[in-house]
Design an enzyme around this catalytic site. Structure first.
Site, PDB file in Angstrom:
ATOM      1  N   GLY A 146       0.834  -1.197   0.000  1.00 50.68           N
ATOM      2  CA  GLY A 146       0.000   0.000   0.000  1.00 50.68           C
ATOM      3  C   GLY A 146       0.867   1.244   0.000  1.00 50.68           C
ATOM      4  N   GLU A 147       0.349   2.331   0.571  1.00 47.29           N
ATOM      5  CA  GLU A 147       1.048   3.613   0.690  1.00 47.29           C
ATOM      6  C   GLU A 147       1.191   4.338  -0.647  1.00 47.29           C
ATOM      7  OE1 GLU A 147       4.812   3.179   2.673  1.00 47.29           O
ATOM      8  OE2 GLU A 147       3.973   2.000   4.328  1.00 47.29           O
TER       9      GLU A 147
END
Length: 342
Positions: A310-311
């Site tokens: 993610g991120e």
């Protein structure tokens, strides 16, 4: 709510001819050729350029996290936001590597980060409702979140940005994304739920049960994309959805990241199908179900690295490929330019 024009296909043949007549065999640059064509269709056929790109990371907490669907407690959302601000997360490193500015947006983590420099306040609440017991949020919060995202995108558009990458942070958000996936694709929740942060078999079983429970209790309300977001979404998923729609409205490209960002993309397409023309899918996540999402959206991800962080990590790592596609389209000689006869 969002007035999005489809990509202009008037110059399809001209763009394809320009790509085909570069000094290379037909199709030799593979997916970069398809990407270059998309850039030319959206940004202009003469010289499409990536200008002032930005990464927006949307952070929020999820009520379902308190029921043990992750190896990490909700407090980790706040801790990771502070890590982003300090520059110590993987996404910070990747942004530095590719030369990309990043901003962090608090959409609704549990504890407000008042006065923390580098965190943009677009809070819709202190975490969502637990979706297996109640709606995540009200329809009013959904509309507010979409408009907040639009305002943020408008600011970047005014600063000359024509490409945004989207990332997220939120413990519990793979549960929300799985529920959205199941609803949009007409699947069972159990078939959409993956291991997220790396949960064990017992936790996976509990997570699957809770997602199925969420789908069951909200079944009658899941009639349109706004209610899907209200019942099952996250504050960060709502604002990512709004960012995608607002960017397309302003003729900006969007790099979609992994499982959670793609859940937002699926809802965005339900709101306005034309948004799909502006989406570039950075990578295929290792999270269960993401490959099925790709098929549903007829997407061809640029990278397959087995990541599930993610991120915005996959979106950012795809940026050099997007720049390369624009570069060969704009700078590579044609056969006639090079005096090559074939």
């Amino acid at each position: 709510m969002f007035n999005i024009s489809p990509a202009n296909h008037e110059f399809d043949d001209e763009i394809q001819s320009k790509i085909d007549n570069k000094t290379k065999p037909l199709g030799a640059l593979g997916e970069l050729e398809n990407l270059a064509k998309q850039l030319a269709l959206v940004l202009g056929k003469d010289k499409p350029e990536i200008i002032n790109p930005k990464l927006l990371v949307f952070a929020a907490d999820h009520g379902i996290a308190s029921s043990g669907v992750s190896i990490a407690p909700s407090e980790v959302t706040t801790q990771m936001v502070m890590n982003f601000v300090a520059g110590g997360a993987a996404i910070n490193v990747f942004c530095r590597q590719v030369g990309l500015d990043m901003e962090v947006i608090d959409c609704g983590i549990l504890q407000p980060l008042e006065g923390v420099e580098g965190v943009i306040d677009q809070r819709l609440g202190a975490g969502t409702g637990a979706i297996h017991k109640q709606a995540a949020m009200t329809l009013g919060a959904v509309k507010q979140g979409l408009e907040m995202a639009r305002t943020r995108i408008e600011l970047h558009h005014q600063q000359g940005c024509n490409l945004i990458a989207l990332g997220e942070m939120g413990i519990g958000n793979t549960s929300s994304a799985a529920a959205i996936m199941a609803t949009v694709m007409g699947m069972k929740g159990v078939d959409c739920v993956g291991r997220g942060t790396g949960i064990d078999a017992a936790t996976l079983k509990r997570k699957q049960m809770l997602v199925e429970q969420a789908l069951h209790i909200h079944e009658a309300e899941l009639t349109d994309p706004y209610n899907i977001l209200a019942c099952l979404g996250g504050f960060e998923i709502v604002q990512m959805t709004g960012a995608m729609l607002a960017a397309a409205e302003r003729n900006m490209l969007v790099i979609v990241d992994g499982f959670i960002a793609t859940a937002a993309a699926m809802v965005a397409v339900q709101i306005n199908a034309n948004v799909r023309d502006y989406m570039i899918f950075g990578h295929q996540s290792d999270e269960r179900g993401h490959c099925l999402m790709m098929e549903h959206l007829q997407a061809r991800p640029l990278l397959r690295l087995g990541m599930r962080l993610g991120e915005g990590s996959g979106a950012v790592l795809a940026l050099p490929l997007i720049r390369a596609a624009a570069g060969f389209y704009n700078e590579m000689a044609s056969f006639s330019d090079a005096g090559i006869e074939i």
